[in-house]
Design a protein around this motif. Structure first.
Motif, PDB file in Angstrom:
ATOM      1  N   ARG A 118     -28.497 -13.683  -6.693  1.00 26.75           N
ATOM      2  CA  ARG A 118     -29.607 -13.035  -7.463  1.00 26.75           C
ATOM      3  C   ARG A 118     -30.765 -12.792  -6.855  1.00 26.75           C
ATOM      4  N   ARG A 119     -31.464 -14.239  -6.398  1.00 23.82           N
ATOM      5  CA  ARG A 119     -32.624 -14.310  -5.641  1.00 23.82           C
ATOM      6  C   ARG A 119     -32.527 -14.410  -4.083  1.00 23.82           C
ATOM      7  N   ILE A 120     -31.385 -14.697  -3.630  1.00 26.99           N
ATOM      8  CA  ILE A 120     -31.208 -14.534  -2.130  1.00 26.99           C
ATOM      9  C   ILE A 120     -29.979 -13.550  -2.042  1.00 26.99           C
ATOM     10  N   GLY A 121     -30.261 -12.630  -1.294  1.00 34.57           N
ATOM     11  CA  GLY A 121     -28.890 -11.711  -0.987  1.00 34.57           C
ATOM     12  C   GLY A 121     -28.731 -11.981   0.414  1.00 34.57           C
ATOM     13  N   MET A 122     -27.388 -11.549   0.653  1.00 32.41           N
ATOM     14  CA  MET A 122     -26.872 -11.791   1.904  1.00 32.41           C
ATOM     15  C   MET A 122     -26.028 -10.671   2.467  1.00 32.41           C
ATOM     16  N   ILE A 123     -26.441 -10.343   3.716  1.00 29.01           N
ATOM     17  CA  ILE A 123     -25.736  -9.366   4.367  1.00 29.01           C
ATOM     18  C   ILE A 123     -25.090  -9.981   5.702  1.00 29.01           C
ATOM     19  N   PHE A 124     -23.493  -9.847   5.505  1.00 30.30           N
ATOM     20  CA  PHE A 124     -22.772 -10.334   6.734  1.00 30.30           C
ATOM     21  C   PHE A 124     -22.386  -9.381   7.823  1.00 30.30           C
ATOM     22  N   GLN A 125     -22.150 -10.075   9.029  1.00 33.26           N
ATOM     23  CA  GLN A 125     -21.923  -9.199  10.140  1.00 33.26           C
ATOM     24  C   GLN A 125     -20.898  -8.067  10.090  1.00 33.26           C
ATOM     25  N   ASP A 126     -19.847  -8.273   9.293  1.00 30.25           N
ATOM     26  CA  ASP A 126     -18.496  -7.371   9.231  1.00 30.25           C
ATOM     27  C   ASP A 126     -18.549  -7.037   7.846  1.00 30.25           C
ATOM     28  N   PRO A 127     -19.084  -5.898   7.106  1.00 30.72           N
ATOM     29  CA  PRO A 127     -19.099  -5.494   6.187  1.00 30.72           C
ATOM     30  C   PRO A 127     -17.533  -5.466   5.389  1.00 30.72           C
ATOM     31  N   MET A 128     -16.610  -5.493   6.395  1.00 27.19           N
ATOM     32  CA  MET A 128     -15.133  -5.597   5.467  1.00 27.19           C
ATOM     33  C   MET A 128     -14.813  -7.230   5.352  1.00 27.19           C
ATOM     34  N   THR A 129     -15.414  -8.133   5.586  1.00 28.37           N
ATOM     35  CA  THR A 129     -15.431  -9.243   5.198  1.00 28.37           C
ATOM     36  C   THR A 129     -16.037  -9.481   3.967  1.00 28.37           C
ATOM     37  N   THR A 130     -16.686  -8.618   3.537  1.00 31.09           N
ATOM     38  CA  THR A 130     -17.689  -8.556   2.245  1.00 31.09           C
ATOM     39  C   THR A 130     -17.038  -7.724   1.070  1.00 31.09           C
ATOM     40  N   LEU A 131     -16.689  -6.781   1.489  1.00 28.44           N
ATOM     41  CA  LEU A 131     -15.935  -5.721   0.556  1.00 28.44           C
ATOM     42  C   LEU A 131     -14.446  -5.836   0.199  1.00 28.44           C
ATOM     43  N   ASP A 132     -13.956  -5.847  -0.786  1.00 27.53           N
ATOM     44  CA  ASP A 132     -12.721  -6.043  -1.308  1.00 27.53           C
ATOM     45  C   ASP A 132     -12.010  -4.783  -0.913  1.00 27.53           C
ATOM     46  N   PRO A 133     -10.843  -4.807   0.021  1.00 26.91           N
ATOM     47  CA  PRO A 133     -10.392  -3.515   0.369  1.00 26.91           C
ATOM     48  C   PRO A 133      -9.510  -2.795  -0.812  1.00 26.91           C
ATOM     49  N   VAL A 134      -9.217  -3.566  -1.805  1.00 28.06           N
ATOM     50  CA  VAL A 134      -8.448  -2.961  -3.052  1.00 28.06           C
ATOM     51  C   VAL A 134      -9.273  -2.777  -4.145  1.00 28.06           C
ATOM     52  N   VAL A 135     -10.732  -2.687  -4.175  1.00 24.33           N
ATOM     53  CA  VAL A 135     -11.503  -2.406  -5.138  1.00 24.33           C
ATOM     54  C   VAL A 135     -12.350  -1.463  -4.766  1.00 24.33           C
ATOM     55  N   ARG A 136     -12.666  -0.350  -5.727  1.00 22.29           N
ATOM     56  CA  ARG A 136     -13.642   0.626  -5.497  1.00 22.29           C
ATOM     57  C   ARG A 136     -14.953   0.553  -5.106  1.00 22.29           C
ATOM     58  N   VAL A 137     -15.605   0.913  -4.167  1.00 21.78           N
ATOM     59  CA  VAL A 137     -16.923   0.801  -3.939  1.00 21.78           C
ATOM     60  C   VAL A 137     -17.948   0.396  -4.866  1.00 21.78           C
ATOM     61  N   GLY A 138     -17.934   1.394  -6.138  1.00 20.53           N
ATOM     62  CA  GLY A 138     -18.876   1.506  -6.652  1.00 20.53           C
ATOM     63  C   GLY A 138     -18.602   0.125  -7.943  1.00 20.53           C
ATOM     64  N   ARG A 139     -17.404  -0.063  -8.322  1.00 26.40           N
ATOM     65  CA  ARG A 139     -17.055  -1.274  -8.927  1.00 26.40           C
ATOM     66  C   ARG A 139     -17.397  -2.713  -8.474  1.00 26.40           C
ATOM     67  N   GLN A 140     -17.287  -2.688  -7.181  1.00 25.71           N
ATOM     68  CA  GLN A 140     -17.819  -4.061  -6.472  1.00 25.71           C
ATOM     69  C   GLN A 140     -19.437  -4.434  -6.806  1.00 25.71           C
ATOM     70  N   ILE A 141     -19.985  -3.171  -6.474  1.00 28.22           N
ATOM     71  CA  ILE A 141     -21.364  -3.288  -6.669  1.00 28.22           C
ATOM     72  C   ILE A 141     -21.813  -3.573  -8.238  1.00 28.22           C
ATOM     73  N   GLU A 142     -21.079  -2.945  -9.027  1.00 31.46           N
ATOM     74  CA  GLU A 142     -21.058  -3.114 -10.349  1.00 31.46           C
ATOM     75  C   GLU A 142     -20.971  -4.677 -10.525  1.00 31.46           C
ATOM     76  N   GLU A 143     -20.010  -5.180 -10.225  1.00 26.90           N
ATOM     77  CA  GLU A 143     -19.494  -6.658 -10.590  1.00 26.90           C
ATOM     78  C   GLU A 143     -20.597  -7.429 -10.041  1.00 26.90           C
ATOM     79  N   ALA A 144     -21.106  -7.140  -8.885  1.00 29.83           N
ATOM     80  CA  ALA A 144     -22.335  -8.079  -8.078  1.00 29.83           C
ATOM     81  C   ALA A 144     -23.370  -8.156  -9.019  1.00 29.83           C
ATOM     82  N   TYR A 145     -23.745  -6.975  -9.813  1.00 29.62           N
ATOM     83  CA  TYR A 145     -24.745  -6.974 -10.797  1.00 29.62           C
ATOM     84  C   TYR A 145     -24.634  -7.587 -12.104  1.00 29.62           C
TER      85      TYR A 145
END
Length: 334
Positions: free
Chosen positions: A96-123
């Motif tokens: 929320r107040r501190i965001g994190m960007i990791f080295q490999d995006p595939m360790t952050t993104l869930d491969p079986v969830v649509r990209v838009g849905r993942q960002i929506e859930e983070a919000y």
């Protein structure tokens, strides 16, 4: 707001020690780490692998591996002590107040969830009253901000349908979706080719300018630091060995390790010349030298027996520079 308040760092790490808990004595991973970041500032944290860069970031986020504990020191974010904060308080800060960007995006993104849905859930995690359409609109805005074309079609795709550079843009959008005050970017371009690296770094610089977000940029690339960072924190063997402005570091570094890192960069002014490699290897955490941890690899003319026996501490030089070298006031040619 008073001058004193505006001068207060957004993030202040003081005397941070962390280690792996053992029966006899903790194995130190971080030793007396000092670091500060002001609002809207980009601070580069550099050093070889194993220097403690990522562990410092994970300490700030409260995400240290299970066997690692903070044993001393403080982490204050906008006046709140994160070391003593409850799990609920950390969840409200992290993402929320501190965001994190990791080295490999595939360790952050869930491969079986649509990209838009993942960002929506983070919000929606931090805005539970937000409706699904409101979250989707916010996700689309963030993806547009980071330069994703044809946003609404792209949001319906899965991570494997995005290129590496586009996936990293999605991760940056996820880090920004809650309007954080600080972003920690841990080697955000290492897995990308040179052209895409430049695009992602320019994107981070633009986000900082337009949104005023502070950025802690963890990298091994001094060229990136020279181009984008306001200040630099150099780490070695779990401690900060130099902390200064980017201009000062490259003009007149005060620690032999900083000078060695700068000298090891490829240079257009020395075409065809071999790189000046740093001799030896960083020490194992359980075999740290008694004195300066860099002393076995140090080739400085100022090196003395004191370096092998007396531990160095981060301190001010005569001109106000922070360095962990016994001879911090000795100016040497690189």
């Amino acid at each position: 707001m008073t001058t004193a308040e505006t001068d207060m760092p957004l993030l202040r790490v003081t005397g941070l020690n962390a280690g792996i808990l053992k029966k006899d004595e903790p194995l130190a991973i971080l030793r007396d780490v000092e670091l500060s970041i002001h609002r809207g500032e980009m601070v580069g944290v550099v050093g070889e692998s194993g220097s403690g860069k990522s562990m410092t970031a994970l300490s700030v986020l409260g995400l240290l591996p299970g066997a690692v504990r903070i044993t001393a020191g403080g982490i204050v974010f906008d006046g709140e002590d994160l070391v003593t904060a409850s799990a609920a308080s950390m969840r409200s800060v992290r993402g929320r107040r501190i965001g994190m960007i990791f080295q490999d995006p595939m360790t952050t993104l869930d491969p079986v969830v649509r990209v838009g849905r993942q960002i929506e859930e983070a919000y929606r995690i931090h805005h539970p009253k937000a409706s699904r359409p409101a979250a989707r609109k916010r996700a689309a805005e963030m993806l547009q901000l980071v330069g994703v074309p044809d946003v609404h079609r792209r949001m319906e795709q899965y991570p494997h349908q995005w290129s590496g550079g586009m996936r990293q843009r999605a991760v940056i959008a996820m880090a920004l979706v809650n309007d954080p005050e600080l972003i920690i970017a841990d080697e955000p371009t290492t897995a990308l080719d040179a052209t895409i690296q430049a695009q992602v770094l320019e994107l981070l610089a633009r986000v900082r300018r337009e949104l005023g977000v502070a950025i802690m940029l963890i990298t091994h690339d001094l060229g990136v630091v020279a181009q984008y960072a306001d200040r630099v924190v150099v780490m070695y063997a779990g401690q900060v060995v130099e902390s200064t402005s980017t201009t000062a570091l490259f003009r007149d570094s005060r620690h032999p390790y900083s000078r060695a890192l700068i000298n090891s960069r490829p240079s257009l002014s020395r075409p065809g010349q071999p790189l000046a490699a740093i001799p030896g290897q960083p020490p194992a955490l359980d075999e740290l030298p008694e004195g300066c941890p860099f002393s076995p690899r140090c080739t400085s003319p100022s090196k003395s027996p004191r370096c092998r026996t007396e531990r160095t501490m981060l301190a001010l030089s005569s001109d106000g520079r922070l360095s962990a070298c016994h001879y911090r006031d000795v100016k040497e040619q690189r």
